[in-house]
Design an enzyme around this catalytic site. Structure first.
Site, short mmCIF file in Angstrom:
data_model
loop_
_atom_site.label_atom_id
_atom_site.label_comp_id
_atom_site.label_asym_id
_atom_site.label_seq_id
_atom_site.Cartn_x
_atom_site.Cartn_y
_atom_site.Cartn_z
N LYS A 35 0.84 -1.21 0.00
CA LYS A 35 0.00 0.00 0.00
C LYS A 35 0.88 1.25 0.00
O LYS A 35 2.08 1.18 0.31
CB LYS A 35 -0.91 -0.01 1.23
CG LYS A 35 -0.14 0.03 2.55
CD LYS A 35 -1.05 -0.22 3.76
CE LYS A 35 -0.25 -0.29 5.05
NZ LYS A 35 -1.08 -0.70 6.20
N TYR A 256 15.33 30.33 7.38
CA TYR A 256 14.08 31.01 7.72
C TYR A 256 13.90 31.12 9.23
O TYR A 256 14.15 30.16 9.97
CB TYR A 256 12.89 30.21 7.18
CG TYR A 256 12.70 30.29 5.68
CD1 TYR A 256 12.44 31.52 5.07
CD2 TYR A 256 12.75 29.15 4.90
CE1 TYR A 256 12.24 31.58 3.69
CE2 TYR A 256 12.54 29.22 3.53
CZ TYR A 256 12.29 30.44 2.93
OH TYR A 256 12.10 30.49 1.58
#
Ligand SMILES: *Cc1c(COP(=O)(O)O)cnc(C)c1O
Length: 361
Positions: A35, A256
């Protein structure tokens, strides 16, 4: 030259891990859980490598099963959450998808469907996870009902899912196993309980079918060293290169928000990988990054396309030096522990921007 960030996927390691899962399962059949794009590794490539070694595949939804069929894979594919809409039943019958039955609506849809042939069904029982499945008390009546239906193929597998099998000293797993066995023993149906931590660490959970996911990809489901899990080989290596270097004086900040301040004169390397690739944005200062074969620490915020690493203590580094984000020397589990996550998520979240390069195809 193309952007150097790529995920190397070692299919020989994948096969090695699969053989370990198969050996642990003894006489039981192995279902490879592929999956979520095979936990980020590429569902088709992973399934192609695994198909000769496993009895069936498991996915979360029919779209994932169709991708595998369209690519030519021929083994049965179990839809582990079953169908979401009644129309899926006919496709499942045509394309040899097996369906989990986990609620009454799914059972009613199946009983009233018109199908070209009976469907192979697994009956999901809730032994304590409390997410999907019928209560154990319902198991006998439901199994009888399904056995009586001409929509259901002969052999019905009884399945349950373990909620805490990664905690080897917790008594919840033996409780789940005991409850499940008590209610299913007399029913004469094959059973399936084990996921990776079950297969590796709870021999009593191994049964007619075992469902291996994360262990195939070489990540241990356990927080500590474990004799079986330590035999796993990591399949995915996320690698890149240094693309910029600079000296940052004491007191200056990097990235940042000025989230890291140089407390000494520092040499900072910039690597072109970020949350736009799936590298976790919340990987904090100190997350290990391998630069030129040595461990260094991520500093400053992870941005969309880049991270910054403190290489002050490393021998002189130049642009183009190889970088490993995780894989061989640093596990996905270790990165996860610096990002409030788990190895499963770190692998699964790798985005399509990261090219996969397959070894051992
Ligand atoms: C994902 C999943 C698995 C595989 O779990 P791992 O811990 O990755 O081995 C097995 N069974 C079910 C029902 C699942 O959803």
């Amino acid at each position: 030259m193309a952007r150097p960030t790529q995920a190397i996927v070692d299919l020989e390691a994948l096969r090695h891990n699969c053989r370990l899962a198969r050996d642990l399962g003894g006489d039981g059949q192995l279902m490879a859980v592929v999956k979520a794009n095979a936990y980020g590794h590429g569902a088709v490539a992973a399934a192609q490598a695994l198909e000769p070694l496993v009895s069936a595949f498991a996915v979360a939804c029919i779209e994932e099963a169709e991708e595998l069929r369209n690519a030519g894979l021929t083994r049965p594919i179990l839809l582990m959450e079953g169908i979401f809409e009644a129309e899926e039943l006919e496709i499942a019958a045509q394309r040899d998808f097996w369906v989990m039955l986990q609620n009454h609506r799914q059972v009613e849809s199946l009983e009233s469907a018109s199908l070209p042939r009976p469907l192979t069904c697994w009956l999901k029982l809730d032994s304590g996870m409390h997410r999907l499945g019928f209560s154990l008390a319902e198991s006998t009546a439901l199994l009888e009902r399904l056995r009586a239906s001409d929509k259901v193929a002969d052999e019905i597998v009884l399945a349950t899912h373990l909620a805490r099998a990664d905690e080897l000293d917790n008594s919840f797993t033996p409780q789940q196993i005991t409850a499940f066995r008590q209610h299913t023993q007399a029913l004469g149906a094959p059973c399936s309980m084990a996921n990776s931590p079950g297969l590796l660490g709870w021999p009593e959970s191994r049964d007619a079918w075992n469902r291996a996911g994360v262990m195939l990809y070489g990540q241990s489901p356990f927080p500590a060293s474990h004799p079986e899990a330590d035999k796993l080989k990591p399949v995915m290596t996320l690698q890149s290169e240094v693309i910029a270097l600079r000296d940052v004086p004491v007191g200056d900040t990097v990235g940042y928000g000025g989230a890291w301040t140089a407390e000494r004169a520092s040499r900072i390397a910039t690597i072109p990988v970020g949350y736009g690739d799936g590298y976790p944005r919340n990987a904090g200062n100190g997350t290990p990054v391998l630069v030129a074969g040595r461990r260094a620490a991520l500093v400053g915020r992870v941005s969309m396309d880049m991270i910054t690493v403190d290489v002050t203590d490393l021998p002189p580094i130049s642009i183009g030096e190889p970088v490993e984000l995780f894989g061989q020397a640093i596990t996905a589990n270790e990165v996860a522990s610096h990002a409030g996550s788990i190895g499963y998520e770190i692998m699964t979240r790798m985005l399509p921007r990261v090219p996969r390069r397959y070894l051992g195809q």
